[in-house]
Design an enzyme around this catalytic site. Structure first.
Site, mmCIF file in Angstrom:
data_model
loop_
_atom_site.group_PDB
_atom_site.id
_atom_site.type_symbol
_atom_site.label_atom_id
_atom_site.label_comp_id
_atom_site.label_asym_id
_atom_site.label_seq_id
_atom_site.Cartn_x
_atom_site.Cartn_y
_atom_site.Cartn_z
ATOM 1 N N VAL A 34 0.838 -1.217 0.000
ATOM 2 C CA VAL A 34 0.000 0.000 0.000
ATOM 3 C C VAL A 34 0.864 1.255 0.000
ATOM 4 O O VAL A 34 0.346 2.369 0.021
ATOM 5 C CB VAL A 34 -0.962 -0.013 1.219
ATOM 6 C CG1 VAL A 34 -1.978 -1.142 1.049
ATOM 7 C CG2 VAL A 34 -0.225 -0.161 2.554
ATOM 8 N N CYS A 79 -17.466 12.611 3.762
ATOM 9 C CA CYS A 79 -17.184 12.361 2.349
ATOM 10 C C CYS A 79 -17.692 13.575 1.549
ATOM 11 O O CYS A 79 -18.859 13.968 1.671
ATOM 12 C CB CYS A 79 -17.918 11.090 1.888
ATOM 13 S SG CYS A 79 -17.959 10.864 0.096
ATOM 14 N N ALA A 122 15.848 -8.373 -2.631
ATOM 15 C CA ALA A 122 15.223 -7.919 -3.885
ATOM 16 C C ALA A 122 16.052 -6.836 -4.578
ATOM 17 O O ALA A 122 16.140 -6.815 -5.812
ATOM 18 C CB ALA A 122 13.821 -7.386 -3.585
ATOM 19 N N HIS A 131 -4.401 -4.427 -2.762
ATOM 20 C CA HIS A 131 -4.813 -4.295 -1.358
ATOM 21 C C HIS A 131 -5.024 -2.858 -0.948
ATOM 22 O O HIS A 131 -5.089 -2.558 0.239
ATOM 23 C CB HIS A 131 -3.754 -4.943 -0.446
ATOM 24 C CG HIS A 131 -3.752 -6.444 -0.534
ATOM 25 N ND1 HIS A 131 -2.715 -7.201 -0.028
ATOM 26 C CD2 HIS A 131 -4.623 -7.320 -1.069
ATOM 27 C CE1 HIS A 131 -2.964 -8.490 -0.249
ATOM 28 N NE2 HIS A 131 -4.114 -8.586 -0.888
#
Ligand code: BV8
Length: 239
Positions: free
Chosen positions: A104, A147, A230, A120
């Site tokens: 995220v 909202c 990585a 996600h």
């Protein structure tokens, strides 16, 4: 990689670890989220106990604080060579490419990735639980924030909690069905449906490659696995 036209890459928390963002699980054990409360008392919660609709209903302030702290931490981290290599691949790859991230954070975008999907959710996005409106998370949005679209006090973190359907599953399943190559990077293979993507891709005929610090729960499903950090493995694979 020359005969691979369509690639799907799945990333997990391990791709951001070398940027300084803690992972959820190490050696398969569930991590705890530790923080200091208003009185500075150290507290800890299992991530699975904070990242649920029940936790949001029961203790919205705690869940908002969990994500507020992680959102604030984004200012102190930067993409690492793994994110940068995937962005180079995105710019140069002539075939189909989709990077599906379970993360995220915004490090893939900040490295320049475009063909990217957050299954996600995203820390920098706010979701209205009433009307589904989604917009950038600006400033402080405590539980009960209004909202702007529907006027309901129903803004929440735009995060897929355990028990909620991940985003864009149709698009992901279509990409997996067409993939010639599926690469999983930095994920423990502990969380579904993402952990099952390697089986979907393999059944559809894709080659499968795991790049991870250590064997994941799904390693046996991969044709090839390379283990290491990585930031080293991904540039070597991409370039
Ligand atoms: C759903 C939110 C259905 C964002 C997250 C029993 C069996 C099977 C499934 C289930 C089950 N019981 C319940 C389920 C379903 C459940 C699930 O899978 N539970 C697990 C725990 C068993 N899944 C769900 O609930 C999903 N929804 O199934 O919906 C549905 C159907 C119809 C209608 C409605 C609903 C939703 C799952 C999403 C939950 N949200 N996060 C956030 O807070 O960040 S999951 C959370 O875990 C994060 O998103 C994270 O990305 C994800 C997976 O973790 P990883 O990314 O893999 O990270 P982890 O720390 O685990 O591992 C890191 C790896 O990196 C390690 O392997 C490590 O070795 C490696 N590593 C470390 N450093 C490096 C490195 N690798 C390379 N380099 C390094 N430097």
């Amino acid at each position: 990689m020359t005969d691979m036209h369509n690639i799907v890459v799945l990333t997990g928390a391990g791709v951001s670890a070398e940027s300084g963002i803690p992972t959820f699980r190490t050696h398969g054990a569930v991590s705890y989220w530790e923080y200091g409360d208003e009185d500075g008392v150290r507290k800890r919660h299992r991530v699975e106990d904070v990242c649920t609709p029940e936790a949001l209903a029961r203790d919205p302030a705690l869940v908002h604080r969990f994500y507020d702290l992680r959102r604030a931490a984004l200012a102190g981290v930067a993409p690492n060579p793994a994110h940068e290599a995937l962005a180079r691949l995105d710019r140069a790859w002539p075939g189909e490419l989709l990077v599906v991230t379970q993360n995220v954070d915004d490090l893939h975008e900040r490295a320049g990735a475009r063909r990217l999907l957050h299954m996600h959710g995203e820390l920098r996005s706010a979701l209205c639980a009433q009307c589904g409106d989604r917009r950038p998370w600006r400033g402080d949005l405590p539980p009960g924030s209004i909202c702007e679209e529907c006027g309901t006090p129903a803004l929440r973190p735009d995060i897929v909690f355990f028990g909620e359907m991940p985003y864009a599953m149709d698009r992901i399943e279509r990409a997996l069905a067409r993939a010639d190559l599926f690469v999983s990077i930095g994920t423990s293979g502990a969380v579904y449906p993402a952990a099952g993507f390697v089986q979907v891709a393999g059944r559809a005929g894709a080659r499968t490659l795991e790049l991870n610090l250590e064997p994941s729960a799904g390693s046996a499903w991969f044709e090839e696995a390379r283990h290491g950090p990585a930031a080293t493995l991904v540039p070597t694979w991409v370039d």
